[in-house]
Design a protein around this motif. Structure first.
Motif, PDB file in Angstrom:
ATOM      1  N   PHE A  61       1.050  -1.241   0.043  1.00 44.06           N
ATOM      2  CA  PHE A  61       0.072   0.166   0.044  1.00 44.06           C
ATOM      3  C   PHE A  61       0.803   1.147  -0.141  1.00 44.06           C
ATOM      4  N   PHE A  62       2.133   1.141   0.413  1.00 41.94           N
ATOM      5  CA  PHE A  62       2.970   2.238   0.258  1.00 41.94           C
ATOM      6  C   PHE A  62       4.274   1.822  -0.269  1.00 41.94           C
ATOM      7  N   PRO A  63       4.372   1.999  -1.647  1.00 42.49           N
ATOM      8  CA  PRO A  63       5.593   1.682  -2.507  1.00 42.49           C
ATOM      9  C   PRO A  63       6.672   2.309  -1.819  1.00 42.49           C
ATOM     10  N   GLY A  64       7.991   1.697  -1.816  1.00 38.49           N
ATOM     11  CA  GLY A  64       9.057   2.271  -1.263  1.00 38.49           C
ATOM     12  C   GLY A  64       9.329   2.122   0.061  1.00 38.49           C
ATOM     13  N   LEU A  65       8.313   1.592   0.852  1.00 36.69           N
ATOM     14  CA  LEU A  65       8.309   1.345   2.279  1.00 36.69           C
ATOM     15  C   LEU A  65       9.596   0.516   2.573  1.00 36.69           C
ATOM     16  N   LEU A  66      10.169   1.060   3.733  1.00 43.74           N
ATOM     17  CA  LEU A  66      11.147   0.315   4.287  1.00 43.74           C
ATOM     18  C   LEU A  66      11.106  -0.211   5.713  1.00 43.74           C
ATOM     19  N   ARG A  67      11.661  -1.436   6.117  1.00 45.89           N
ATOM     20  CA  ARG A  67      11.324  -1.974   7.469  1.00 45.89           C
ATOM     21  C   ARG A  67      11.802  -1.067   8.437  1.00 45.89           C
ATOM     22  N   THR A  68      12.888  -0.360   8.363  1.00 39.71           N
ATOM     23  CA  THR A  68      13.424   0.708   9.361  1.00 39.71           C
ATOM     24  C   THR A  68      12.114   1.658   9.554  1.00 39.71           C
ATOM     25  N   ASN A  69      11.192   1.926   8.605  1.00 39.27           N
ATOM     26  CA  ASN A  69      10.275   3.044   8.965  1.00 39.27           C
ATOM     27  C   ASN A  69       9.251   2.450   9.759  1.00 39.27           C
ATOM     28  N   ILE A  70       9.168   1.184  10.086  1.00 37.44           N
ATOM     29  CA  ILE A  70       7.885   0.652  10.905  1.00 37.44           C
ATOM     30  C   ILE A  70       8.318   0.325  12.518  1.00 37.44           C
ATOM     31  N   VAL A  71       7.474   0.833  13.289  1.00 44.61           N
ATOM     32  CA  VAL A  71       7.654   0.514  14.702  1.00 44.61           C
ATOM     33  C   VAL A  71       6.381  -0.149  15.116  1.00 44.61           C
ATOM     34  N   ILE A  72       6.628  -1.403  15.804  1.00 44.28           N
ATOM     35  CA  ILE A  72       5.364  -2.179  16.378  1.00 44.28           C
ATOM     36  C   ILE A  72       5.639  -2.250  17.837  1.00 44.28           C
ATOM     37  N   THR A  73       4.541  -1.693  18.533  1.00 52.42           N
ATOM     38  CA  THR A  73       4.404  -1.875  19.976  1.00 52.42           C
ATOM     39  C   THR A  73       3.435  -2.500  20.381  1.00 52.42           C
ATOM     40  N   TYR A  74       3.803  -3.298  21.634  1.00 52.85           N
ATOM     41  CA  TYR A  74       2.944  -4.092  22.353  1.00 52.85           C
ATOM     42  C   TYR A  74       2.602  -3.609  23.943  1.00 52.85           C
ATOM     43  N   SER A  75       1.723  -3.137  24.195  1.00 53.83           N
ATOM     44  CA  SER A  75       1.697  -2.473  25.381  1.00 53.83           C
ATOM     45  C   SER A  75       0.278  -2.871  26.247  1.00 53.83           C
ATOM     46  N   ALA A  76       0.410  -2.821  27.719  1.00 52.39           N
ATOM     47  CA  ALA A  76      -0.671  -3.119  28.437  1.00 52.39           C
ATOM     48  C   ALA A  76      -1.488  -1.909  28.824  1.00 52.39           C
ATOM     49  N   THR A  77      -2.790  -1.919  28.509  1.00 53.11           N
ATOM     50  CA  THR A  77      -3.763  -1.069  28.588  1.00 53.11           C
ATOM     51  C   THR A  77      -4.854  -1.423  29.521  1.00 53.11           C
ATOM     52  N   GLY A  78      -4.610  -2.371  30.287  1.00 50.29           N
ATOM     53  CA  GLY A  78      -5.702  -2.808  31.444  1.00 50.29           C
ATOM     54  C   GLY A  78      -6.721  -3.803  30.492  1.00 50.29           C
ATOM     55  N   LEU A  79      -6.036  -4.548  29.466  1.00 45.88           N
ATOM     56  CA  LEU A  79      -6.865  -5.299  29.068  1.00 45.88           C
ATOM     57  C   LEU A  79      -6.539  -6.984  29.396  1.00 45.88           C
ATOM     58  N   GLY A  80      -7.351  -7.798  29.429  1.00 39.51           N
ATOM     59  CA  GLY A  80      -7.073  -9.113  29.953  1.00 39.51           C
ATOM     60  C   GLY A  80      -7.028  -9.274  31.488  1.00 39.51           C
ATOM     61  N   PHE A  81      -6.787 -10.544  31.951  1.00 38.35           N
ATOM     62  CA  PHE A  81      -6.693 -10.886  33.270  1.00 38.35           C
ATOM     63  C   PHE A  81      -5.350 -11.813  33.479  1.00 38.35           C
ATOM     64  N   GLN A  82      -4.898 -11.765  34.692  1.00 39.00           N
ATOM     65  CA  GLN A  82      -3.656 -12.512  35.076  1.00 39.00           C
ATOM     66  C   GLN A  82      -3.962 -13.865  34.962  1.00 39.00           C
ATOM     67  N   THR A  83      -2.941 -14.566  34.469  1.00 40.47           N
ATOM     68  CA  THR A  83      -2.730 -16.178  34.317  1.00 40.47           C
ATOM     69  C   THR A  83      -3.872 -16.450  33.043  1.00 40.47           C
ATOM     70  N   ARG A  84      -4.203 -15.699  32.292  1.00 37.74           N
ATOM     71  CA  ARG A  84      -5.145 -15.897  31.194  1.00 37.74           C
ATOM     72  C   ARG A  84      -4.495 -17.142  30.487  1.00 37.74           C
ATOM     73  N   LEU A  85      -5.033 -17.993  29.838  1.00 37.71           N
ATOM     74  CA  LEU A  85      -4.553 -19.241  29.277  1.00 37.71           C
ATOM     75  C   LEU A  85      -3.503 -18.459  28.047  1.00 37.71           C
TER      76      LEU A  85
END
Length: 220
Positions: free
Chosen positions: A146-170
């Protein structure tokens, strides 16, 4: 004779056109260039949306074990507090790594590279470069389509906790996933070549979604 020459208007149209033409061409080509800049903006916006969607239904770039152990487990069933964990995954050159909220960085293993590749180039062949292979059959597109010329170094993927889910969830905690584009510029052709108009930095853009099954086999 000189009086007739002074009053003559022959060639006036050519002189006027010579004066006006550069401005007219600059305006016309400027519209084309800024139209292309809008196209780039739309492409980048769609790319982060697609990337976030793929990230939410695919194997996480950060190790599943690392992600599962990042959430507290001292009170089973209790909510996972916001800001309990944070992982920022991106490439620097040809090296990919995920950094946690303490600043500890872990280089991509094969699974992480493959997961990042799927977000970047969709269902096409996994390669450790910035190539964007053409799609065949029912393959789903990645960000680069969708964006020709895009480089991997242009992408940042973040995984963060925002209060979803519960402790020891399977299946582990439920992260909030953000895909961001950075360090891109609007490309100009006519204005840059004719008038020395410099490229303009593109504002960082991002898309945020809630993680789902975080596995490649999840339905689209």
């Amino acid at each position: 004779m000189m009086r007739l020459f002074a009053k003559s208007e022959q060639g006036a149209a050519m002189v006027e056109m010579t004066i006006v033409a550069p401005l007219l061409f600059a305006l016309t080509l400027g519209f084309v260039d800024f139209g292309y800049a809008l196209y780039q903006w739309n492409g980048a916006t769609k790319a982060v949306q697609v990337g976030a969607r793929l990230a939410s239904i695919s194997d996480p770039v950060v190790s599943k074990t690392t992600l599962a152990n990042a959430a507290p487990s001292d009170v089973p069933g209790a909510p996972v507090p916001a800001d309990a964990y944070l992982f920022i995954c991106q490439y620097t050159g040809n090296t990919g790594a995920c950094k946690d909220k303490n600043g500890t960085s872990t280089n991509f293993d094969t699974n992480a590279s493959n997961a990042f590749s799927r977000i970047f180039r969709g269902d096409t062949a996994v390669t450790n470069d910035d190539a964007c292979p053409a799609l065949t059959g029912t393959q789903r597109p990645g960000m680069c389509h969708f964006f020709p010329g895009l480089l991997r170094t242009n992408i940042v993927i973040t995984y963060s906790a925002t209060g979803l889910g519960f402790q020891t969830r399977l299946n582990g905690p439920v992260p909030t996933i953000t895909v961001e584009l950075q360090n891109r510029t609007f490309q100009f052709f006519f204005l840059s070549g004719l008038m020395g108009f410099g490229n303009i930095n593109m504002p960082s853009m991002l898309s945020t979604v809630t993680g789902e099954d975080l596995k490649t086999s999840a339905p689209s």
